[in-house]
Motif scaffolding. Structure first.
Motif, PDB file in Angstrom:
ATOM      1  N   THR A  51      -5.078  11.226  -8.675  1.00 18.74           N
ATOM      2  CA  THR A  51      -6.358  11.811  -8.279  1.00 18.74           C
ATOM      3  C   THR A  51      -7.037  10.931  -7.242  1.00 18.74           C
ATOM      4  O   THR A  51      -6.836   9.717  -7.201  1.00 18.74           O
ATOM      5  N   GLY A  52      -7.854  11.580  -6.405  1.00 14.77           N
ATOM      6  CA  GLY A  52      -8.625  10.846  -5.413  1.00 14.77           C
ATOM      7  C   GLY A  52      -7.796  10.447  -4.211  1.00 14.77           C
ATOM      8  O   GLY A  52      -6.587  10.648  -4.161  1.00 14.77           O
ATOM      9  N   ALA A  53      -8.469   9.868  -3.243  1.00 10.76           N
ATOM     10  CA  ALA A  53      -7.813   9.383  -2.028  1.00 10.76           C
ATOM     11  C   ALA A  53      -7.126   8.051  -2.332  1.00 10.76           C
ATOM     12  O   ALA A  53      -7.662   7.235  -3.084  1.00 10.76           O
ATOM     13  N   PRO A  54      -5.939   7.840  -1.764  1.00 10.15           N
ATOM     14  CA  PRO A  54      -5.246   6.574  -2.009  1.00 10.15           C
ATOM     15  C   PRO A  54      -6.111   5.357  -1.684  1.00 10.15           C
ATOM     16  O   PRO A  54      -6.808   5.329  -0.685  1.00 10.15           O
ATOM     17  N   TRP A  55      -6.049   4.392  -2.576  1.00  9.76           N
ATOM     18  CA  TRP A  55      -6.691   3.090  -2.434  1.00  9.76           C
ATOM     19  C   TRP A  55      -8.204   3.188  -2.260  1.00  9.76           C
ATOM     20  O   TRP A  55      -8.795   2.425  -1.507  1.00  9.76           O
ATOM     21  N   LYS A  56      -8.818   4.108  -3.006  1.00 17.14           N
ATOM     22  CA  LYS A  56     -10.276   4.220  -3.035  1.00 17.14           C
ATOM     23  C   LYS A  56     -10.747   3.998  -4.469  1.00 17.14           C
ATOM     24  O   LYS A  56     -10.098   4.448  -5.416  1.00 17.14           O
ATOM     25  N   ASP A 101       4.409   4.985  -3.020  1.00 11.49           N
ATOM     26  CA  ASP A 101       5.543   5.877  -3.267  1.00 11.49           C
ATOM     27  C   ASP A 101       6.892   5.164  -3.088  1.00 11.49           C
ATOM     28  O   ASP A 101       7.906   5.651  -3.577  1.00 11.49           O
ATOM     29  N   ARG A 102       6.890   4.029  -2.419  1.00 19.04           N
ATOM     30  CA  ARG A 102       8.139   3.290  -2.172  1.00 19.04           C
ATOM     31  C   ARG A 102       8.285   2.045  -3.040  1.00 19.04           C
ATOM     32  O   ARG A 102       9.231   1.278  -2.876  1.00 19.04           O
ATOM     33  N   TRP A 103       7.347   1.809  -3.977  1.00 18.40           N
ATOM     34  CA  TRP A 103       7.422   0.603  -4.807  1.00 18.40           C
ATOM     35  C   TRP A 103       8.780   0.466  -5.481  1.00 18.40           C
ATOM     36  O   TRP A 103       9.328  -0.628  -5.537  1.00 18.40           O
ATOM     37  N   SER A 104       9.321   1.535  -5.997  1.00 15.33           N
ATOM     38  CA  SER A 104      10.584   1.437  -6.743  1.00 15.33           C
ATOM     39  C   SER A 104      11.757   1.029  -5.850  1.00 15.33           C
ATOM     40  O   SER A 104      12.781   0.584  -6.352  1.00 15.33           O
ATOM     41  N   GLU A 105      11.614   1.142  -4.539  1.00 15.03           N
ATOM     42  CA  GLU A 105      12.690   0.762  -3.617  1.00 15.03           C
ATOM     43  C   GLU A 105      12.849  -0.753  -3.510  1.00 15.03           C
ATOM     44  O   GLU A 105      13.937  -1.239  -3.222  1.00 15.03           O
ATOM     45  N   TRP A 106      11.770  -1.492  -3.687  1.00 18.58           N
ATOM     46  CA  TRP A 106      11.841  -2.949  -3.532  1.00 18.58           C
ATOM     47  C   TRP A 106      11.358  -3.708  -4.767  1.00 18.58           C
ATOM     48  O   TRP A 106      11.592  -4.908  -4.887  1.00 18.58           O
ATOM     49  N   ASN A 107      10.667  -3.034  -5.670  1.00 19.59           N
ATOM     50  CA  ASN A 107      10.033  -3.690  -6.805  1.00 19.59           C
ATOM     51  C   ASN A 107      10.846  -3.455  -8.081  1.00 19.59           C
ATOM     52  O   ASN A 107      10.872  -2.337  -8.584  1.00 19.59           O
ATOM     53  N   VAL A 153       8.747  -1.813 -11.241  1.00 20.76           N
ATOM     54  CA  VAL A 153       8.179  -0.470 -11.267  1.00 20.76           C
ATOM     55  C   VAL A 153       9.270   0.575 -11.049  1.00 20.76           C
ATOM     56  O   VAL A 153      10.055   0.472 -10.113  1.00 20.76           O
ATOM     57  N   GLY A 154       9.278   1.568 -11.936  1.00 21.81           N
ATOM     58  CA  GLY A 154      10.173   2.707 -11.772  1.00 21.81           C
ATOM     59  C   GLY A 154       9.524   3.703 -10.828  1.00 21.81           C
ATOM     60  O   GLY A 154       9.658   3.624  -9.618  1.00 21.81           O
ATOM     61  N   LYS A 155       8.748   4.600 -11.385  1.00 23.82           N
ATOM     62  CA  LYS A 155       8.054   5.603 -10.585  1.00 23.82           C
ATOM     63  C   LYS A 155       6.600   5.194 -10.397  1.00 23.82           C
ATOM     64  O   LYS A 155       6.001   4.577 -11.267  1.00 23.82           O
ATOM     65  N   SER A 156       6.033   5.590  -9.250  1.00 20.75           N
ATOM     66  CA  SER A 156       4.616   5.368  -8.993  1.00 20.75           C
ATOM     67  C   SER A 156       4.161   6.374  -7.942  1.00 20.75           C
ATOM     68  O   SER A 156       4.875   6.617  -6.971  1.00 20.75           O
ATOM     69  N   HIS A 157       2.992   6.963  -8.166  1.00 14.91           N
ATOM     70  CA  HIS A 157       2.430   7.904  -7.206  1.00 14.91           C
ATOM     71  C   HIS A 157       0.961   8.161  -7.550  1.00 14.91           C
ATOM     72  O   HIS A 157       0.516   7.916  -8.667  1.00 14.91           O
ATOM     73  N   TRP A 158       0.238   8.661  -6.574  1.00 13.62           N
ATOM     74  CA  TRP A 158      -1.182   8.937  -6.751  1.00 13.62           C
ATOM     75  C   TRP A 158      -1.371  10.186  -7.595  1.00 13.62           C
ATOM     76  O   TRP A 158      -0.634  11.158  -7.457  1.00 13.62           O
ATOM     77  N   SER A 212       0.806  -1.230   0.000  1.00  9.27           N
ATOM     78  CA  SER A 212       0.000   0.000   0.000  1.00  9.27           C
ATOM     79  C   SER A 212       0.836   1.276   0.000  1.00  9.27           C
ATOM     80  O   SER A 212       0.309   2.351  -0.287  1.00  9.27           O
ATOM     81  N   ASP A 213       2.123   1.188   0.286  1.00  6.69           N
ATOM     82  CA  ASP A 213       3.004   2.357   0.261  1.00  6.69           C
ATOM     83  C   ASP A 213       3.557   2.533  -1.160  1.00  6.69           C
ATOM     84  O   ASP A 213       4.728   2.278  -1.441  1.00  6.69           O
TER      85      ASP A 213
END
Length: 155
Positions: A41-46, A25-31, A34-39, A22-23
């Motif tokens: 529009t809308g509330a996260p995970w809605k 913004d940190r996907w690229s640190e362990w995945n 995925v390079g970049k990822s961020h929200w 669910s974090d």
């Protein structure tokens, strides 16, 4: 339409896997997928919220998926499009009787580019899912171990 599916077992609870997953913004640190990822529009995970995701393998592609379904910490699915390609992607984190978590991902893809998905591309896609899910399992296990170690140090 093409269907892809991959699963692995994490030696931790679904909550640990979800906490890592669910974090975004940190996907690229362990995945490694995925390079970049961020929200965006809308509330996260809605449902209805959109995010930016740069896939690095098997080929660099930019997606702006929309959350379709979510049941925290068990399931999430989204839809996304790229030129010649549309897909619905899902992740499930299922508690098993032995206390581990079955981490499953699946994707249904359609569009012109799916005509070019032969054996080689299918293998590349499966390798991509394996890299993502196996890394997620490892991170969930690390988090669970760290939380257990911290709890055991409490008076």
């Amino acid at each position: 339409m093409k269907h892809f599916e991959y699963e692995a077992i994490a030696r931790c609870k679904p909550q640990h896997v979800w906490q890592v997953f669910s974090d975004m913004d940190r996907w690229s640190e362990w995945n490694p997928v995925v390079g970049k990822s961020h929200w965006l529009t809308g509330a996260p995970w809605k449902p209805g919220s959109t995010f930016f995701m740069e896939i690095l393998q098997p080929k660099k592609i930019i997606f702006r998926p929309m959350i379709q379904e979510i049941l925290i910490p068990i399931r999430v699915s989204w839809t996304g499009k790229a030129p010649g390609f549309a897909g619905t992607h899902g992740h499930e984190f299922i508690l098993m009787p032995d206390g581990t978590t079955r981490v499953r991902t699946w994707e249904d893809v359609s569009g012109f580019l799916t005509l070019f998905i032969g054996k080689r591309m299918h293998r590349q896609m499966m390798d991509m899912y394996a890299a993502w899910i196996n890394a997620l399992c490892r991170e969930g296990e690390k988090l669970a171990a760290a939380q257990l170690a911290k709890a055991s140090q409490l008076p």
